[in-house]
Enzyme design. Structure first.
Site: not given
Ligand code: GLU
Length: 421
Positions: A106, A221
């Site tokens: 992340k 979203n």
């Molecule tokens: N940000 C999204 C999550 O927390 C998607 C992460 C991704 O697609 O790599 O799952």
């Protein structure tokens, strides 16, 4: 909120519990308790007024035994080291629950994107990529959208990386616009996946989805597409909790059900739903305490359900669409109140699963239809739900703990086979 929750400590507790329950030794916990790598960077940006401002950015990669690291990056004033670390750990377990070949990561930049112009956002994104470029790439770590980041930001990110390499590298990031190698269905995928989870929950609890009242916190979203698909499946979305620059938190309420398509159109036109006419505006406190809700879906930020509001919650079931929306203390109180909770790492995994499809298409240079994407997505999510459901039944633990058991068992099997332990 009175107590600061450290997401790393919350995940560590879950890992510890799962390792013990699975009969794994301390070594497994030692390998999972912290990210493998965390990079903290300064991101200088030439502002529109000619001055230079430096922002702080992060990228954490938790555990890469299952494959390259995968996870979004967010732009938000609350982004900090522990948040990014904790979120990277959740990603490892999310990918393992659905069985896709990734580790967790992340990233984020501490900033308030609503105060930045489009040009400033572009320069911020390009400079962030330059600062972390040595640790990302299709074989290493593949970022994606998260809070306040979108397809346009992924396009700048991909462009800057491709320029550094000297050739196109669409697979460095997912959630791109479709003309740049984005996947059909990716934008909607998290909400689509939450809806698959809601349908599975209804099936498991013998509830008719067309007779449910749903309340959703968040109309970004994830919240917006979750409300759209749930309403298309016959559920009544009676309340939506939101946040507005001027008035702060609020919620829209209509006991007959909100018209979600109209809300989408209203937001596209006005940029906000705060003055949407066909609903009553109530406070967020009243939103949590609504007494006619079957399924409550937090789809905004971490710690939304906490010690301050958990006692007022009357919903029959909780489905987590945000990452970490329930504090550990609130989690405990919900279980004492007998409210089943279906966890984030299972229910919001649709986004990263569609990201996986996007990456695979980029590597193959062969693109799928929306129908193909959605049917593959549904297949994976249904299997993951069944795995967690069965784990819960055999171990008599919460659904959250069952999801960790499924994930950590898969990761531990790999560790054993590779000789890490
Ligand atoms: N940000 C999204 C999550 O927390 C998607 C992460 C991704 O697609 O790599 O799952």
């Amino acid at each position: 909120m009175s107590k600061k929750i450290n997401p790393v400590e919350s995940v560590q507790k879950e890992i510890k519990f799962a390792c013990k329950k699975l009969g794994l030794g301390e070594s497994y916990y030692e390998l999972l308790k912290e990210p493998e790598r965390v990079l903290m960077v300064s991101v200088p940006v030439k502002m529109d007024d000619g001055t230079v401002k430096t922002f702080t950015g992060y990228r954490a990669q938790h555990c890469t035994i299952m494959g390259p690291a995968k996870g979004g990056f967010r732009y938000h004033p609350d982004v900090c080291l522990d948040e990014v670390k904790g979120l990277s750990m959740w990603m490892t377990f999310k990918c393992a629950v659905v069985g896709i070949p990734y580790g967790g990561s992340k990233g984020g930049i501490t900033c308030n994107p609503s105060e930045l112009s489009k040009g400033e956002l572009e320069r911020l994104t390009r400079n962030y990529l330059r600062a972390i470029n040595t640790i990302v790439g299709p074989e290493k770590d593949i970022p994606a959208p998260d809070v306040n980041t979108n397809a346009q930001i992924m396009a700048w990110f991909m462009d800057e990386f491709s320029k550094l390499k000297g050739y196109n590298v669409p697979g460095v990031v997912t959630g791109k616009p479709i003309p740049l190698g984005g996947s059909q269905g990716r934008t909607q995928a998290t909400g689509y996946g939450v809806t698959v989870a809601v349908k599975k929950v209804c099936e498991a609890m013998k509830i008719d989805i067309t007779k449910t009242n749903i309340a959703i916190q968040g109309f970004g979203n994830v919240g917006s597409y979750t409300s759209l698909y749930c309403s298309q499946n016959g559920a009544k979305i009676v309340a939506i909790g939101e946040w507005d620059k001027e008035i702060g938190t609020y919620a829209l309420y209509n006991e007959k059900g909100l018209d979600i398509q109209k809300l989408f159109d209203y937001k596209a036109k006005n940029g906000t739903i705060v003055n949407y006419p066909d609903a009553k505006r109530i406070s967020l406190d009243d939103f949590w305490a609504l007494d006619n809700i079957d399924i409550l879906i937090p789809a905004a930020m971490e710690n939304a359900i906490n010690e301050n509001n958990v006692k007022t919650i009357n919903a029959k079931i909780i489905v987590e669409a945000a990452n970490g929306p329930t504090t550990p203390e609130a989690d405990k109180i919900l279980s004492e109140k007998g409210i089943p909770l279906f966890p984030d790492i299972l229910c919001n995994a649709g986004g990263v699963t569609a990201s996986y499809f996007e990456w695979v298409q980029n590597l193959m240079n062969f693109y799928w239809t929306k129908e193909e994407v959605n049917s593959k997505l549904e297949h994976i999510l249904i299997k993951a739900f069944d795995d967690v459901y069965n784990m819960q039944k055999t171990n008599d633990v919460s659904f959250r703990k069952a999801a960790y058991l499924v994930a950590i068992k898969r990761i531990a099997d790999n560790m054993k086979l590779r000789g890490w332990v």
